[in-house]
Design a protein around this motif. Sequence first.
Motif, PDB file in Angstrom:
ATOM      1  N   UNK A   1       0.863  -1.188   0.000  1.00 36.49           N
ATOM      2  CA  UNK A   1       0.000   0.000   0.000  1.00 36.49           C
ATOM      3  C   UNK A   1       0.899   1.237   0.000  1.00 36.49           C
ATOM      4  N   UNK A   2       1.568   1.447  -1.108  1.00 36.58           N
ATOM      5  CA  UNK A   2       2.577   2.499  -1.210  1.00 36.58           C
ATOM      6  C   UNK A   2       1.941   3.831  -1.572  1.00 36.58           C
ATOM      7  N   UNK A   3       2.387   4.861  -0.894  1.00 34.53           N
ATOM      8  CA  UNK A   3       2.002   6.221  -1.275  1.00 34.53           C
ATOM      9  C   UNK A   3       3.007   6.680  -2.328  1.00 34.53           C
ATOM     10  N   UNK A   4       2.542   6.831  -3.558  1.00 33.73           N
ATOM     11  CA  UNK A   4       3.450   7.114  -4.671  1.00 33.73           C
ATOM     12  C   UNK A   4       3.626   8.604  -4.947  1.00 33.73           C
ATOM     13  N   UNK A   5       3.287   9.439  -3.979  1.00 39.82           N
ATOM     14  CA  UNK A   5       3.431  10.876  -4.181  1.00 39.82           C
ATOM     15  C   UNK A   5       4.883  11.247  -4.506  1.00 39.82           C
ATOM     16  N   UNK A   6       5.838  10.546  -3.925  1.00 38.46           N
ATOM     17  CA  UNK A   6       7.261  10.822  -4.133  1.00 38.46           C
ATOM     18  C   UNK A   6       7.645  10.719  -5.609  1.00 38.46           C
ATOM     19  N   UNK A   7       6.967   9.850  -6.346  1.00 39.79           N
ATOM     20  CA  UNK A   7       7.296   9.652  -7.764  1.00 39.79           C
ATOM     21  C   UNK A   7       6.173  10.123  -8.677  1.00 39.79           C
ATOM     22  N   UNK A   8       5.247  10.903  -8.152  1.00 39.61           N
ATOM     23  CA  UNK A   8       4.055  11.277  -8.913  1.00 39.61           C
ATOM     24  C   UNK A   8       4.381  12.081 -10.174  1.00 39.61           C
ATOM     25  N   UNK A   9       5.339  13.003 -10.098  1.00 39.50           N
ATOM     26  CA  UNK A   9       5.683  13.812 -11.272  1.00 39.50           C
ATOM     27  C   UNK A   9       6.260  12.944 -12.387  1.00 39.50           C
ATOM     28  N   UNK A  10       7.116  11.994 -12.015  1.00 40.33           N
ATOM     29  CA  UNK A  10       7.715  11.103 -13.007  1.00 40.33           C
ATOM     30  C   UNK A  10       6.683  10.149 -13.592  1.00 40.33           C
ATOM     31  N   UNK A  11       5.763   9.678 -12.759  1.00 41.95           N
ATOM     32  CA  UNK A  11       4.684   8.819 -13.262  1.00 41.95           C
ATOM     33  C   UNK A  11       3.803   9.587 -14.238  1.00 41.95           C
ATOM     34  N   UNK A  12       3.490  10.818 -13.890  1.00 41.02           N
ATOM     35  CA  UNK A  12       2.666  11.650 -14.758  1.00 41.02           C
ATOM     36  C   UNK A  12       3.382  11.927 -16.079  1.00 41.02           C
ATOM     37  N   UNK A  13       4.671  12.240 -16.005  1.00 38.21           N
ATOM     38  CA  UNK A  13       5.437  12.514 -17.211  1.00 38.21           C
ATOM     39  C   UNK A  13       5.470  11.326 -18.153  1.00 38.21           C
ATOM     40  N   UNK A  14       5.612  10.144 -17.586  1.00 45.88           N
ATOM     41  CA  UNK A  14       5.648   8.934 -18.402  1.00 45.88           C
ATOM     42  C   UNK A  14       4.286   8.647 -19.020  1.00 45.88           C
ATOM     43  N   UNK A  15       3.222   8.869 -18.255  1.00 52.24           N
ATOM     44  CA  UNK A  15       1.879   8.629 -18.788  1.00 52.24           C
ATOM     45  C   UNK A  15       1.553   9.605 -19.915  1.00 52.24           C
ATOM     46  N   UNK A  16       2.072  10.824 -19.823  1.00 53.27           N
ATOM     47  CA  UNK A  16       1.789  11.829 -20.846  1.00 53.27           C
ATOM     48  C   UNK A  16       2.581  11.591 -22.128  1.00 53.27           C
ATOM     49  N   UNK A  17       3.843  11.165 -21.974  1.00 52.13           N
ATOM     50  CA  UNK A  17       4.664  10.926 -23.156  1.00 52.13           C
ATOM     51  C   UNK A  17       5.734   9.883 -22.842  1.00 52.13           C
ATOM     52  N   UNK A  18       5.655   8.761 -23.524  1.00 51.03           N
ATOM     53  CA  UNK A  18       6.626   7.694 -23.318  1.00 51.03           C
ATOM     54  C   UNK A  18       7.806   7.905 -24.261  1.00 51.03           C
ATOM     55  N   UNK A  19       8.952   8.248 -23.704  1.00 49.01           N
ATOM     56  CA  UNK A  19      10.176   8.400 -24.483  1.00 49.01           C
ATOM     57  C   UNK A  19      11.366   8.086 -23.585  1.00 49.01           C
ATOM     58  N   UNK A  20      12.577   8.304 -24.103  1.00 54.30           N
ATOM     59  CA  UNK A  20      13.772   7.978 -23.325  1.00 54.30           C
ATOM     60  C   UNK A  20      13.777   8.694 -21.987  1.00 54.30           C
ATOM     61  N   UNK A  21      13.510   9.985 -22.015  1.00 51.21           N
ATOM     62  CA  UNK A  21      13.654  10.794 -20.811  1.00 51.21           C
ATOM     63  C   UNK A  21      12.626  10.419 -19.748  1.00 51.21           C
ATOM     64  N   UNK A  22      11.374  10.245 -20.139  1.00 54.68           N
ATOM     65  CA  UNK A  22      10.347   9.922 -19.146  1.00 54.68           C
ATOM     66  C   UNK A  22      10.587   8.533 -18.546  1.00 54.68           C
ATOM     67  N   UNK A  23      11.025   7.577 -19.375  1.00 50.91           N
ATOM     68  CA  UNK A  23      11.311   6.234 -18.866  1.00 50.91           C
ATOM     69  C   UNK A  23      12.541   6.249 -17.965  1.00 50.91           C
ATOM     70  N   UNK A  24      13.571   6.999 -18.375  1.00 50.89           N
ATOM     71  CA  UNK A  24      14.800   7.082 -17.585  1.00 50.89           C
ATOM     72  C   UNK A  24      14.541   7.728 -16.227  1.00 50.89           C
ATOM     73  N   UNK A  25      13.860   8.867 -16.230  1.00 50.24           N
ATOM     74  CA  UNK A  25      13.626   9.568 -14.971  1.00 50.24           C
ATOM     75  C   UNK A  25      12.726   8.771 -14.038  1.00 50.24           C
TER      76      UNK A  25
END
Length: 298
Positions: free
Chosen positions: A148-172
């Motif tokens: 039951x993880x609170x993913x707020x710590x990685x929320x920006x990176x999760x959002x970035x990946x959901x919006x656009x899948x590319x090298x940078x979003x996957x890497x970050x």
Amino acid sequence: MRNLVIKTICILFTVNCTFAQAWMTNLDIAKSMASVENKMILMVWEETSKFQYPVFVNDEEGNLMLINNLFEDEYISPLIWKNFVPVIVSEYQYADLYHEIKGKRSQAYIDKFNDDTIKILDVNGNILNVNGNPEDYENISVFIKNYALNTEFISLELKGYRQKKDFYSAYYLASKYLDFSLFLNANVRRDVIRLSEIYLDEANLFLQSEGDKKGLSQRLELLRIKYGLIKKRPKKVLRQLKRLEPETIEKSNEGFFAFLYYTTYTILEDKTNAEEWKSKISSVNLKKAQQIINLNNN
């Protein structure tokens, strides 16, 4: 907020939404809700839900209770909704979902994807509890404690990946998942590291469409080396670093290179060499280095 979202979904999809019992039946909507609420998804296949699914749960006094059916019990359903976004996924989606991972995941991952047990997913649908194949009834309290993880710590990176899948979003996202694992207990840390590696492998695939392949490829290599520090293998990391010539490090990667050397030497208690690299690291990265050093010292 959540209740409003649930009511909206009920209206749109006309599902039975008695809060104590209803599971979602649309994976895409479940992903969106999990993203909004910074939660993981608890998923099972539709065929599994057509039969009784006994599970254990600990009551408020810590006593072990047997719940006859995970999908109908009014005691356990609010616990699941409080900690996860539960979803039952149609068998008709199996082929499409399998196509997305075919040839890209380990056999253990594929086996978990195929079986009838509970799967914990992140908001992108990747499985976290890959090695969890219980021989006995599953304990929901253990799932809550571990996943039951609170993913707020990685929320920006999760959002970035959901919006656009590319090298940078996957890497970050891979990098941030790796940092996130530092705050978790050892067993869950291993699961999150494996999840992080999925995005690292994706970043490697995306690399082919990027212009600066040398610099980005080197950045990927340095991040792979960092995994060794989280896994408490500093001597192996030092060997890997020494295979890299300092003059070949791209300027954009020099700070990361210094970070790895400083952290490794500090873990190995080589103060002389650690000091040589310390001046090349920002104060922010020194704090990050200390987290890894603390992990290795425990």
